[in-house]
Design an enzyme around this catalytic site. Sequence first.
Site, PDB file in Angstrom:
ATOM      1  N   ASN A   1       0.866  -1.176   0.000  1.00  0.00           N
ATOM      2  CA  ASN A   1       0.000   0.000   0.000  1.00  0.00           C
ATOM      3  C   ASN A   1       0.902   1.226   0.000  1.00  0.00           C
ATOM      4  OD1 ASN A   1      -1.756   2.076   0.598  1.00  0.00           O
ATOM      5  ND2 ASN A   1      -2.251   1.363   2.675  1.00  0.00           N
ATOM      6  N   TRP A   2       0.934   1.899  -1.137  1.00  0.00           N
ATOM      7  CA  TRP A   2       1.855   3.032  -1.268  1.00  0.00           C
ATOM      8  C   TRP A   2       1.307   4.319  -0.657  1.00  0.00           C
ATOM      9  CZ3 TRP A   2       4.200   2.526  -6.936  1.00  0.00           C
ATOM     10  CH2 TRP A   2       5.005   1.376  -6.970  1.00  0.00           C
ATOM     11  N   LYS A   3       0.064   4.290  -0.212  1.00  0.00           N
ATOM     12  CA  LYS A   3      -0.545   5.465   0.439  1.00  0.00           C
ATOM     13  C   LYS A   3      -0.359   6.706  -0.445  1.00  0.00           C
ATOM     14  CE  LYS A   3       0.025   3.180   4.809  1.00  0.00           C
ATOM     15  NZ  LYS A   3       0.135   3.253   6.270  1.00  0.00           N
TER      16      LYS A   3
ATOM     17  N   HIS B   1      -9.339   1.006   5.132  1.00  0.00           N
ATOM     18  CA  HIS B   1      -8.053   1.181   5.812  1.00  0.00           C
ATOM     19  C   HIS B   1      -8.241   2.121   7.004  1.00  0.00           C
ATOM     20  CE1 HIS B   1      -3.953   2.430   6.606  1.00  0.00           C
ATOM     21  NE2 HIS B   1      -3.586   1.313   6.017  1.00  0.00           N
TER      22      HIS B   1
ATOM     23  N   GLU C   1      -6.579   4.503   8.115  1.00  0.00           N
ATOM     24  CA  GLU C   1      -6.356   5.934   7.859  1.00  0.00           C
ATOM     25  C   GLU C   1      -7.598   6.563   7.233  1.00  0.00           C
ATOM     26  OE1 GLU C   1      -2.689   5.430   5.728  1.00  0.00           O
ATOM     27  OE2 GLU C   1      -1.710   4.867   7.602  1.00  0.00           O
TER      28      GLU C   1
ATOM     29  N   GLY D   1       2.741   2.057  10.771  1.00  0.00           N
ATOM     30  CA  GLY D   1       3.697   3.152  10.626  1.00  0.00           C
ATOM     31  C   GLY D   1       4.431   3.513  11.913  1.00  0.00           C
TER      32      GLY D   1
ATOM     33  N   SER E   1       3.704  -2.336  10.240  1.00  0.00           N
ATOM     34  CA  SER E   1       5.159  -2.392  10.402  1.00  0.00           C
ATOM     35  C   SER E   1       5.767  -3.729   9.973  1.00  0.00           C
ATOM     36  CB  SER E   1       5.559  -2.040  11.839  1.00  0.00           C
ATOM     37  OG  SER E   1       5.146  -0.726  12.151  1.00  0.00           O
TER      38      SER E   1
ATOM     39  N   GLY F   1       4.946   1.301   4.618  1.00  0.00           N
ATOM     40  CA  GLY F   1       6.261   1.939   4.450  1.00  0.00           C
ATOM     41  C   GLY F   1       7.283   1.090   3.727  1.00  0.00           C
TER      42      GLY F   1
HETATM   43  P1  PGA Z   1       3.038   0.147   7.621  1.00  0.00           P
HETATM   44  O1  PGA Z   1       1.542   0.345   7.061  1.00  0.00           O
HETATM   45  O2  PGA Z   1       3.568  -1.117   7.000  1.00  0.00           O
HETATM   46  O3  PGA Z   1       3.777   1.379   7.188  1.00  0.00           O
HETATM   47  O4  PGA Z   1       2.933   0.032   9.112  1.00  0.00           O
HETATM   48  C1  PGA Z   1       0.681  -0.731   6.871  1.00  0.00           C
HETATM   49  C2  PGA Z   1      -0.623  -0.260   6.276  1.00  0.00           C
HETATM   50  O5  PGA Z   1      -1.074   0.840   6.624  1.00  0.00           O
HETATM   51  O6  PGA Z   1      -1.212  -0.937   5.431  1.00  0.00           O
END
Ligand code: PGA
Length: 253
Positions: free
Chosen positions: A11-13, A97, A99, A175, A215, A237
Amino acid sequence: MDSRKSFIAGNWKMFKTCPEAVKTAGQLVKLVAGTNDIDIMIAPPFTALSSVCDAIKDSNVSLGAQNLFWENEGAYTGEVSPGMLVSAGCRYVIIGHSERRQYFGETDDTVNKKIAAAIQHQLIPVFCVGETEKERESKETLSVLDKQVKKGLINLFADKLENLVVAYEPVWAIGTGKTATKEQAQEAHQFLRSLLETSFGNSFARSIRILYGGSVKPGNIKELMAMPDVDGALVGGASLDAETFSQIVNYRE
Ligand code: PGA
C-alpha cells in the site's frame, strides 16, 4: 490441509508521483519475476494507476487501488468509481483502511457499501479491520473486530465473497515500528476466521486469505508467515522501496 495462496500486498498510500511510481514498479517486476506461488499486488495513488498498469503488464504483479466510491458515476466531485478502477487496470481495491476511517469519515456502513460495489465490478476487496491502542489496552480487540467484520459484510453472501481478502491491521502497529507479536497476530487472525465461519460456513472461512498489516519488514515477515492463520501481509512503508518489498515477497529465500 488448507491451501490458501500467500498474498503480499503493498500500500503506497499518498507517496510517489507518476514517474516515481513507474520507476519503482519497473524495479519490482524485475526483482520478483519468477515468484509465482505468491500473489503480489501494489496499490499506488489513483494518479499513477494507469501508468503503473503499463509498467507491470505481463508480469506477476497485480494492480490495486487504495479506495473507491460505491456509485458507478455521477456528480461526486473528487471520487473514483469501481468501473474507473477496472478500466485503469485494477484487480484489487483496499477498503476500510484505518487511515480512511480515522481521517476521512469511513464507517462500517460505508465500508459495507464499498465492498458490495467492488464485488459487483469483479474487483477483489482487501477489507481492513483492526483495533486502536486504547481498544487493545481495554481488552476490546475481539469485540471491535467482531463489529467491524459483521457490519462490514452485512447483507453480503458467501457466493459473491469468494475472493475476499481480509487484512488485520492493528492501528497501533501501522507506521509506528511496533509490530504485533506473531502470537497476537495469530490470535486475531484465528478469531477473524472463526467470525467468517459463523457467518459463511467452514469451507468459506478456510479458503479466505487473512493478511497481517502493521510495520511488516523483511526482518519480521518470516515469523509472521509461519503462523497458521497468517496468509500474507499488507505492507505500507516497507513497500515503497522495490528492493525492500521484494525481500518481503521473497521472504523464504
Ligand atoms: P506500515 O503500514 O507497513 O507502514 O505500518 C501498513 C498499512 O497501513 O497498510
